[in-house]
Design an enzyme around this catalytic site. Sequence first.
Site, PDB file in Angstrom:
ATOM      1  N   LYS A  23       0.861  -1.183   0.000  1.00  0.00           N
ATOM      2  CA  LYS A  23       0.000   0.000   0.000  1.00  0.00           C
ATOM      3  C   LYS A  23       0.892   1.226   0.000  1.00  0.00           C
ATOM      4  CE  LYS A  23      -2.032   1.227   3.833  1.00  0.00           C
ATOM      5  NZ  LYS A  23      -2.951   1.243   4.992  1.00  0.00           N
ATOM      6  N   CYS A  44      -0.952  14.518  -6.134  1.00  0.00           N
ATOM      7  CA  CYS A  44      -1.080  13.674  -7.326  1.00  0.00           C
ATOM      8  C   CYS A  44      -1.975  12.468  -7.062  1.00  0.00           C
ATOM      9  CB  CYS A  44       0.310  13.194  -7.758  1.00  0.00           C
ATOM     10  SG  CYS A  44       0.286  12.056  -9.161  1.00  0.00           S
ATOM     11  N   CYS A  46      -2.606  10.469 -10.018  1.00  0.00           N
ATOM     12  CA  CYS A  46      -2.398   9.633 -11.211  1.00  0.00           C
ATOM     13  C   CYS A  46      -1.185   8.718 -11.078  1.00  0.00           C
ATOM     14  CB  CYS A  46      -2.257  10.495 -12.462  1.00  0.00           C
ATOM     15  SG  CYS A  46      -0.653  11.320 -12.634  1.00  0.00           S
ATOM     16  N   CYS A  55       1.510  16.941  -7.354  1.00  0.00           N
ATOM     17  CA  CYS A  55       1.191  16.946  -8.786  1.00  0.00           C
ATOM     18  C   CYS A  55       2.183  17.850  -9.523  1.00  0.00           C
ATOM     19  CB  CYS A  55      -0.233  17.484  -8.979  1.00  0.00           C
ATOM     20  SG  CYS A  55      -0.681  17.793 -10.695  1.00  0.00           S
ATOM     21  N   HIS A  59      -0.334  14.398 -15.271  1.00  0.00           N
ATOM     22  CA  HIS A  59      -1.643  13.765 -15.520  1.00  0.00           C
ATOM     23  C   HIS A  59      -2.240  14.220 -16.850  1.00  0.00           C
ATOM     24  CE1 HIS A  59      -2.692  17.542 -13.373  1.00  0.00           C
ATOM     25  NE2 HIS A  59      -3.681  17.554 -14.261  1.00  0.00           N
TER      26      HIS A  59
END
Length: 80
Positions: A23, A44, A46, A55, A59
Amino acid sequence: RIPNGRRNRRFWINPDFQKHKQKITDNIEIDIEDISDGKKLSICRCFKSAKWPLCDGTHKVHNKETGDNVGAANIRLRQR
Ligand code: FES
């Protein structure tokens, strides 16, 4: 028990990033004194950012290449 469909890569949101981990979790510490009111923190979602867990706009490339529609979780910081 994980349903069989969940084991199929085509259902994964994250096909590549840190797959050796069971995880992925990240803790982000923010020094409140360094944050100006209204500053935005983009997390983020993605799994393609070079600045993970933040981010970096990657993406957009992913969405253009795949037709997906992922984007960052944006957190607006406010002082009270
Ligand atoms: Fe991953 Fe923006 S780079 S959500």
